[in-house]
Each structure stands twice: as C-alpha cells, then as structure tokens.
Design a protein around this motif. Structure first.
Motif, PDB file in Angstrom:
ATOM      1  N   ARG A 246     -19.295 -29.690 -12.541  1.00 33.01           N
ATOM      2  CA  ARG A 246     -19.930 -29.067 -11.369  1.00 33.01           C
ATOM      3  C   ARG A 246     -19.612 -27.577 -11.309  1.00 33.01           C
ATOM      4  O   ARG A 246     -20.497 -26.748 -11.049  1.00 33.01           O
ATOM      5  CB  ARG A 246     -19.476 -29.781 -10.099  1.00 33.01           C
ATOM      6  N   ASN A 247     -18.367 -27.229 -11.557  1.00 27.33           N
ATOM      7  CA  ASN A 247     -17.984 -25.819 -11.485  1.00 27.33           C
ATOM      8  C   ASN A 247     -18.667 -24.995 -12.567  1.00 27.33           C
ATOM      9  O   ASN A 247     -19.078 -23.845 -12.320  1.00 27.33           O
ATOM     10  CB  ASN A 247     -16.465 -25.678 -11.602  1.00 27.33           C
TER      11      ASN A 247
ATOM     12  N   GLU B 137     -22.179 -24.327 -11.648  1.00 23.78           N
ATOM     13  CA  GLU B 137     -22.225 -23.234 -10.678  1.00 23.78           C
ATOM     14  C   GLU B 137     -22.098 -21.884 -11.374  1.00 23.78           C
ATOM     15  O   GLU B 137     -22.730 -20.895 -10.993  1.00 23.78           O
ATOM     16  CB  GLU B 137     -21.094 -23.401  -9.654  1.00 23.78           C
ATOM     17  N   GLU B 138     -21.281 -21.842 -12.418  1.00 19.80           N
ATOM     18  CA  GLU B 138     -21.026 -20.595 -13.137  1.00 19.80           C
ATOM     19  C   GLU B 138     -22.173 -20.227 -14.073  1.00 19.80           C
ATOM     20  O   GLU B 138     -22.603 -19.071 -14.128  1.00 19.80           O
ATOM     21  CB  GLU B 138     -19.737 -20.729 -13.951  1.00 19.80           C
TER      22      GLU B 138
ATOM     23  N   GLN C  71     -26.029 -32.285  -9.676  1.00 11.24           N
ATOM     24  CA  GLN C  71     -25.625 -30.919  -9.378  1.00 11.24           C
ATOM     25  C   GLN C  71     -26.820 -29.971  -9.407  1.00 11.24           C
ATOM     26  O   GLN C  71     -26.914 -29.046  -8.594  1.00 11.24           O
ATOM     27  CB  GLN C  71     -24.560 -30.452 -10.365  1.00 11.24           C
TER      28      GLN C  71
ATOM     29  N   MET D 163     -27.984 -27.573  -6.266  1.00 15.12           N
ATOM     30  CA  MET D 163     -28.221 -26.140  -6.385  1.00 15.12           C
ATOM     31  C   MET D 163     -29.639 -25.778  -5.950  1.00 15.12           C
ATOM     32  O   MET D 163     -29.862 -24.754  -5.289  1.00 15.12           O
ATOM     33  CB  MET D 163     -27.962 -25.707  -7.828  1.00 15.12           C
TER      34      MET D 163
ATOM     35  N   ASP E  82     -30.365 -21.977  -4.854  1.00 16.76           N
ATOM     36  CA  ASP E  82     -29.613 -21.228  -5.858  1.00 16.76           C
ATOM     37  C   ASP E  82     -30.566 -20.791  -6.966  1.00 16.76           C
ATOM     38  O   ASP E  82     -31.243 -21.612  -7.572  1.00 16.76           O
ATOM     39  CB  ASP E  82     -28.511 -22.115  -6.434  1.00 16.76           C
TER      40      ASP E  82
END
Length: 310
Positions: free
Chosen positions: A242-243, A246-247, A284, A288, A293
């Motif tokens: 997940r991180n 996001e990155e 995910q 987003m 996003d």
C-alpha cells in the motif's frame, strides 16, 4: 482514472509434490499471478546429452514431471507467463557457461527452453561469476529467443546498493551496460540481505546512484518461515505494498513469493498468498481513485528499454 494495475505478482514454483505425494497444482494461481517461475533448472558438468539439464533432481522429460507440463501449458494459455529459474543456491550451473564450456552446455539449455515453450529465464546467480559471462548468457538468450523472451535476474536486495552480493559482478554496472536486455529484477528481500517491511530498503534501491527504475524492481519475500530466514507476515507485506503504491502509483515492480507449495496465510490453500497480494493491489488502486489521487504508473528515470515489459 488511474492506469490499470501493472504490478507483477510473481510466484516461484519449486516443490511440485506435497509430502503425501499429491501433485501441487499451479492451476489455482490463474487470474492472480502474472508470472510463474519454475524452479530450479541446473546444468550438470560432465553429464552428457539430455542429462546435462535437470529440473531439481530429474531431467525435465522424466515421468516425475508428467503431471506438470500439461498444467504449465494451461497456465500459459490463461495469460500467465512461465519462466524457468536457472541456478540458485546449488553451485555449479554457471561454471558450465564460461567461455571455454559455453558451446557444450548452453545448447542443451536452449533445447529445454524450446521444448517446454518457456517464456523466459530467471538468472539466479549465487556463485562468483564474471561480468563477461553473465553478459554473454543474457545476449545469447535474447539473440536466440527474441525480444519477447523475458530475462530477469534475482539479486539479493543489498546487492542493488552495492553491499552484500552473492553473484560476483556489480548489478548497478550490469544495469547501466545491459539494461535494455534485462526485463526486471526479482530481488531477494530475505536471508539477512534485506527486508520488505518497512519499505525503506526498496526505496533506497530506487534512489541509489541513478540505479534501477521502480517498474523493474520486484520485491521477492518468503511465503512461509520454513522457507528461510527473514520471513515477514503477509500483513506486513500488504502494508508495504500500500505504501509503495502511494509512492509510485500502479506501475512499480510488484511482489514475488518464495515459494508456492506452503504459502501462508491459509494452510492447504497456498494460492491464497497470491490472491491476497493481487486483491490488495487492486483495492489500493480503488482507494486512490476514490480520493482523486492523480498518481498513475511510476515515472521512469530513463527512457524505457525497447525490451521493457511488465
């Protein structure tokens, strides 16, 4: 809308029978795995003819594998690419591919690739090897099997920041010189050479010395603590996934698992590991998108290779 999820879900498939003798079918992985890596192919010095190439303890043509090949064909027919893993922890294979022996031991390997219609090879070099030898292997495979033939390497994670390395050659140098021939790296984040949780080491690799683009770094983790040192629970793997989405968005290199037959979290349902990883990546993406996003596929640091593929 964000681009489609392009992260790989890679599973290594080395143990082909459970302890009770039941065949470990790869078919439940269909729909969840992008790439299945059949392990482990070895070259045997001083053997002759078809006996030069073994898949684990047997020639690929041995009756031991009669249940395997039809199901491998079915997996490929449903869109999953199947690679062979060459080498690994057992030494000797790459000693057969030095210049003085290459013309003896490479042709039988190429014949196995053709016979079983493998989509690529994962070069897992865990012995000292010269840059010239690995470059010759890579170039010859591409020349013989074409641009669509997938070539991956399997360095330990620390090797991609020029620290602990099992292979003898420098991967950053290899990437700079041969990146157009290498599709991606199945990076070993275990056995004391790295950890995927937290995800800092993965990011360090991407940021190191203009090294390797995130779309070409697949993080391989252990699927069961019995498979080696450095196991992390799947909940930690999912946290890092997940991180990293996001990155980097939907196009970073994804995750691989060593190995299939005893994968947790569901005992007796080893495909659940790949299913869980696959589903979290797509979940995910939806999260987003729901918050607007704008981040999509990872922006590459250099021009994409003409051989690049997810």
């Amino acid at each position: 809308m964000l681009p489609a999820v392009a992260n790989r879900v890679v599973v290594y498939y080395q143990t082909h029978y459970f302890r009770d003798g039941t065949f470990v079918s790869p078919l439940p992985l269909i729909g969840y795995v992008t790439h299945l890596i059949l392990a482990a192919f070895h070259l045997n010095m001083f053997h002759i003819g078809p006996d030069i190439v073994h898949l684990n303890d047997f020639m690929p043509s041995d009756p031991y594998f009669y249940p395997l090949w039809p199901e491998i064909n079915m997996v490929q027919g449903n869109g999953t690419k199947v690679l062979g893993m060459l080498g690994g922890a057992a030494p000797g294979t790459y000693e057969c591919l030095v210049d003085s022996l290459f013309d003896i031991y490479y042709p039988p390997l190429a014949e196995v690739i053709r016979t079983y219609n493998l989509d690529g090879m994962d070069l897992d070099v865990e012995q000292a090897l010269s840059p010239q030898t690995i470059q010759r292997i890579i170039r010859t495979l591409k020349a013989d099997f074409g641009d669509d033939f997938i070539i991956t390497l399997a360095p330990v994670a620390s090797a991609l920041t020029r620290q602990g390395n099992l292979s003898g050659f420098d991967y950053i140098d290899l990437e700079h010189e041969m990146g157009d021939y290498i599709d991606w790296y199945n990076v070993q984040f275990y056995s004391g050479f790295g950890s995927f949780f937290p995800e800092d080491q993965y990011i360090d690799i991407i940021e190191y010395d203009q090294g390797i683009d995130a779309s070409r770094v697949t993080a391989t983790v252990l699927t069961n603590p019995d498979n080696g040192g450095g196991y992390i629970d799947i909940s930690a793997v999912l946290h890092s996934i997940r991180n990293l989405m996001e990155e980097f968005g939907t196009g970073w290199g994804g995750v691989g698992g060593w190995e299939y037959f005893n994968s947790l979290p569901v005992v007796d349902e080893p495909w659940a590991w790949a299913e869980t990883v696959h589903d979290v990546m797509h979940e995910q993406k939806r999260v987003m998108e729901a918050r607007g996003d704008p981040k999509g596929a990872v922006e590459r640091k250099r021009v994409a290779s003409r051989f690049f593929k997810y």
